[in-house]
Design an enzyme around this catalytic site. Structure first.
Site, PDB file in Angstrom:
ATOM      1  N   HIS A  57      44.019 -24.851 -78.157  1.00 57.22           N
ATOM      2  CA  HIS A  57      43.191 -26.053 -78.220  1.00 57.22           C
ATOM      3  C   HIS A  57      42.040 -25.942 -77.227  1.00 57.22           C
ATOM      4  O   HIS A  57      42.186 -25.374 -76.141  1.00 57.22           O
ATOM      5  CB  HIS A  57      44.017 -27.295 -77.887  1.00 57.22           C
ATOM      6  CG  HIS A  57      45.118 -27.562 -78.855  1.00 57.22           C
ATOM      7  ND1 HIS A  57      45.882 -28.704 -78.804  1.00 57.22           N
ATOM      8  CD2 HIS A  57      45.607 -26.836 -79.901  1.00 57.22           C
ATOM      9  CE1 HIS A  57      46.778 -28.675 -79.774  1.00 57.22           C
ATOM     10  NE2 HIS A  57      46.632 -27.548 -80.451  1.00 57.22           N
ATOM     11  N   GLU A  59      40.706 -28.029 -75.210  1.00 60.76           N
ATOM     12  CA  GLU A  59      40.969 -28.609 -73.897  1.00 60.76           C
ATOM     13  C   GLU A  59      41.842 -27.702 -73.044  1.00 60.76           C
ATOM     14  O   GLU A  59      41.616 -27.554 -71.841  1.00 60.76           O
ATOM     15  CB  GLU A  59      41.664 -29.970 -74.009  1.00 60.76           C
ATOM     16  CG  GLU A  59      40.968 -30.944 -74.918  1.00 60.76           C
ATOM     17  CD  GLU A  59      41.533 -30.928 -76.330  1.00 60.76           C
ATOM     18  OE1 GLU A  59      41.414 -29.890 -77.031  1.00 60.76           O
ATOM     19  OE2 GLU A  59      42.084 -31.948 -76.747  1.00 60.76           O
ATOM     20  N   CYS A  87      45.990 -33.843 -76.885  1.00 59.18           N
ATOM     21  CA  CYS A  87      47.411 -33.944 -77.193  1.00 59.18           C
ATOM     22  C   CYS A  87      48.197 -33.877 -75.877  1.00 59.18           C
ATOM     23  O   CYS A  87      47.627 -33.687 -74.797  1.00 59.18           O
ATOM     24  CB  CYS A  87      47.825 -32.823 -78.139  1.00 59.18           C
ATOM     25  SG  CYS A  87      47.838 -31.180 -77.364  1.00 59.18           S
ATOM     26  N   CYS A  90      47.540 -30.630 -73.943  1.00 58.22           N
ATOM     27  CA  CYS A  90      46.218 -30.594 -73.321  1.00 58.22           C
ATOM     28  C   CYS A  90      46.095 -31.603 -72.196  1.00 58.22           C
ATOM     29  O   CYS A  90      45.471 -31.329 -71.170  1.00 58.22           O
ATOM     30  CB  CYS A  90      45.146 -30.812 -74.375  1.00 58.22           C
ATOM     31  SG  CYS A  90      45.074 -29.442 -75.558  1.00 58.22           S
TER      32      CYS A  90
END
Length: 158
Positions: A57, A59, A87, A90
């Protein structure tokens, strides 16, 4: 801290990075790390491809880079602009790196309604605020912001 005009500018910049990723066939998520003076330090798009990294991801990837370059006391004065709500994984990375402020576009709840139960994005129904509130230090959260604009980026992908 940055003002609302700059928040919108940098959030929309994360949207443009996500749109660019989408145009290349990459999952349309992006993050931009900005210091207290309003200078972009790092930017990152989703890293699922080419290795099918489910933890890639934007992030999480940007926080790994930031954590290696900057100390938490510096990052506590920075803002992470994200095209979609981080999420749980992250949010944990953001917390551990030490970022003090998060501004995001699309909520996790709205993302889940768009993606459904897609195998490449099994979205968690866990708001980032819940993760941050579990920690010992404060992370300021602004979002969802410009949510419909952020949602448009996701359409046609899932």
């Amino acid at each position: 801290m940055l003002d609302k005009t700059l928040d919108l500018k940098f959030l929309r910049y994360s949207f443009s990075l996500a749109e660019d990723a989408k145009s290349k066939g990459i999952h349309p998520f992006a993050a931009v790390l900005v210091n207290a003076n309003g200078e972009i330090l790092l930017e990152q798009i989703n890293g699922y491809l080419p290795d099918l990294d489910m933890t890639g991801h934007a992030e999480r990837l940007i926080m790994t880079k930031a954590s290696k370059r900057y100390r938490p006391d510096f990052l506590s004065q920075c803002t992470l602009y994200i095209s979609a709500e981080p999420c749980a994984m992250c949010a944990g990375a953001i917390y551990w790196a030490g970022v003090g402020r998060v501004v995001y576009g699309l909520s996790e709840e709205k993302l889940k309604s768009i993606t459904g139960n897609h195998p490449e994005n099994p979205t968690l129904a866990l708001p980032c605020r819940t993760v941050f509130d579990s920690g010992q230090r404060k992370v300021e959260v602004i979002g969802p912001l410009l949510e419909e604009e952020a949602a448009e980026i996701q359409h046609g992908v899932w």
